[in-house]
Design a protein around this motif. Sequence first.
Motif, PDB file in Angstrom:
ATOM      1  N   ALA A 190      66.499  22.336 -17.131  1.00  0.00           N
ATOM      2  CA  ALA A 190      66.900  23.741 -17.107  1.00  0.00           C
ATOM      3  C   ALA A 190      67.652  24.107 -18.383  1.00  0.00           C
ATOM      4  O   ALA A 190      67.448  25.191 -18.959  1.00  0.00           O
ATOM      5  N   ARG A 191      68.534  23.228 -18.847  1.00  0.00           N
ATOM      6  CA  ARG A 191      69.287  23.480 -20.079  1.00  0.00           C
ATOM      7  C   ARG A 191      68.344  23.574 -21.280  1.00  0.00           C
ATOM      8  O   ARG A 191      68.470  24.467 -22.126  1.00  0.00           O
ATOM      9  N   SER A 192      67.374  22.651 -21.346  1.00  0.00           N
ATOM     10  CA  SER A 192      66.411  22.665 -22.439  1.00  0.00           C
ATOM     11  C   SER A 192      65.541  23.917 -22.386  1.00  0.00           C
ATOM     12  O   SER A 192      65.208  24.503 -23.428  1.00  0.00           O
ATOM     13  N   GLY A 250      60.700  29.615 -23.605  1.00  0.00           N
ATOM     14  CA  GLY A 250      59.598  29.228 -24.481  1.00  0.00           C
ATOM     15  C   GLY A 250      58.279  29.859 -24.088  1.00  0.00           C
ATOM     16  O   GLY A 250      58.201  31.054 -23.756  1.00  0.00           O
ATOM     17  N   ALA A 251      57.237  29.053 -24.089  1.00  0.00           N
ATOM     18  CA  ALA A 251      55.890  29.541 -23.785  1.00  0.00           C
ATOM     19  C   ALA A 251      55.730  29.933 -22.321  1.00  0.00           C
ATOM     20  O   ALA A 251      54.742  30.571 -21.952  1.00  0.00           O
ATOM     21  N   VAL A 252      56.704  29.565 -21.489  1.00  0.00           N
ATOM     22  CA  VAL A 252      56.607  29.833 -20.052  1.00  0.00           C
ATOM     23  C   VAL A 252      57.449  31.055 -19.668  1.00  0.00           C
ATOM     24  O   VAL A 252      57.527  31.420 -18.497  1.00  0.00           O
ATOM     25  N   ALA A 253      58.066  31.709 -20.652  1.00  0.00           N
ATOM     26  CA  ALA A 253      58.966  32.830 -20.359  1.00  0.00           C
ATOM     27  C   ALA A 253      58.276  33.928 -19.553  1.00  0.00           C
ATOM     28  O   ALA A 253      58.845  34.450 -18.585  1.00  0.00           O
ATOM     29  N   GLU A 254      57.066  34.274 -19.922  1.00  0.00           N
ATOM     30  CA  GLU A 254      56.354  35.339 -19.202  1.00  0.00           C
ATOM     31  C   GLU A 254      56.079  34.940 -17.760  1.00  0.00           C
ATOM     32  O   GLU A 254      56.239  35.745 -16.838  1.00  0.00           O
ATOM     33  N   ALA A 255      55.690  33.678 -17.555  1.00  0.00           N
ATOM     34  CA  ALA A 255      55.423  33.195 -16.196  1.00  0.00           C
ATOM     35  C   ALA A 255      56.700  33.203 -15.361  1.00  0.00           C
ATOM     36  O   ALA A 255      56.671  33.549 -14.172  1.00  0.00           O
ATOM     37  N   LEU A 256      57.837  32.848 -15.978  1.00  0.00           N
ATOM     38  CA  LEU A 256      59.108  32.866 -15.249  1.00  0.00           C
ATOM     39  C   LEU A 256      59.484  34.289 -14.862  1.00  0.00           C
ATOM     40  O   LEU A 256      59.968  34.537 -13.753  1.00  0.00           O
ATOM     41  N   ALA A 257      59.264  35.238 -15.774  1.00  0.00           N
ATOM     42  CA  ALA A 257      59.557  36.643 -15.467  1.00  0.00           C
ATOM     43  C   ALA A 257      58.688  37.130 -14.308  1.00  0.00           C
ATOM     44  O   ALA A 257      59.157  37.872 -13.430  1.00  0.00           O
ATOM     45  N   ALA A 293      58.911  24.640 -19.151  1.00  0.00           N
ATOM     46  CA  ALA A 293      59.665  25.404 -20.146  1.00  0.00           C
ATOM     47  C   ALA A 293      60.614  24.520 -20.944  1.00  0.00           C
ATOM     48  O   ALA A 293      61.037  24.884 -22.043  1.00  0.00           O
ATOM     49  N   ALA A 294      60.952  23.340 -20.408  1.00  0.00           N
ATOM     50  CA  ALA A 294      61.847  22.426 -21.121  1.00  0.00           C
ATOM     51  C   ALA A 294      61.214  21.908 -22.403  1.00  0.00           C
ATOM     52  O   ALA A 294      61.920  21.494 -23.334  1.00  0.00           O
ATOM     53  N   GLY A 295      59.888  21.933 -22.466  1.00  0.00           N
ATOM     54  CA  GLY A 295      59.206  21.535 -23.687  1.00  0.00           C
ATOM     55  C   GLY A 295      59.175  20.042 -23.943  1.00  0.00           C
ATOM     56  O   GLY A 295      58.956  19.611 -25.068  1.00  0.00           O
ATOM     57  N   SER A 296      59.381  19.240 -22.888  1.00  0.00           N
ATOM     58  CA  SER A 296      59.357  17.776 -23.018  1.00  0.00           C
ATOM     59  C   SER A 296      58.310  17.210 -22.080  1.00  0.00           C
ATOM     60  O   SER A 296      58.523  17.157 -20.865  1.00  0.00           O
TER      61      SER A 296
END
Length: 217
Positions: free
Chosen positions: A97-99, A106-113, A145-148
């Motif tokens: 969550a912090r990452s 990141g690239a998942v921002a739209e999906a989270l919204a 979204a953490a990108g790892s």
Amino acid sequence: MSRLDAIEAESLADRAYRIIRDRLIMLDIAPGEPISEAALTDEVGVGRTPLREALKRLEADHLVVSYPRRGTFAASVDLTDLAEITDIREALFPLAARSAAASGGGAVAEALAESIAEVRSLSGQESRRALMELDARIHRQITSAAGSPHLEEILVRLDGLITRLWCLMMERLPVMRDHIEEHLPLMQAILDGDEGEAERLAREHVRHFDAEVRAVL
């Protein structure tokens, strides 16, 4: 096998993996039930080679088990695993969550919204299954979204095991809508880039789920 054939086979294996994984997680394939390769090739629409590759991945995820000369079976759900899984999730989900907040989703921002909007529009008439599927999707979005890739792989695997346990006790757990709505401030903190708040809320979420499950055991 040509490179094109290899890519196609890998794609079919991924498809088979996702479909069978979700059936196992949601207990559509019951714990201990034998896995019929012949039936799954027809149901999923893939050949034996990609199906067997998917089953190997699912065995690594601890969702199926294979026995020599006996075949492959859906893994059992072991309630004694809860404490260990919770300890690992309590360490790693806040990190994810912090990452995720560090990049604003990141690239998942739209999906989270979109997930925020979906949770806010819940009517209260949704089935428990629909809410569980939404919960799983939100967790996958946050870990993505953490990108790892390494962190995502571990958490998706653990979330799958936890969801199976949740499904097993579905009728005994308290109102699920409240649990789903806990994600709202967490997802918003990620989109706002508030790393500390996202980490804190993620840790609280894991602890609250653990407490709810233990209350009905």
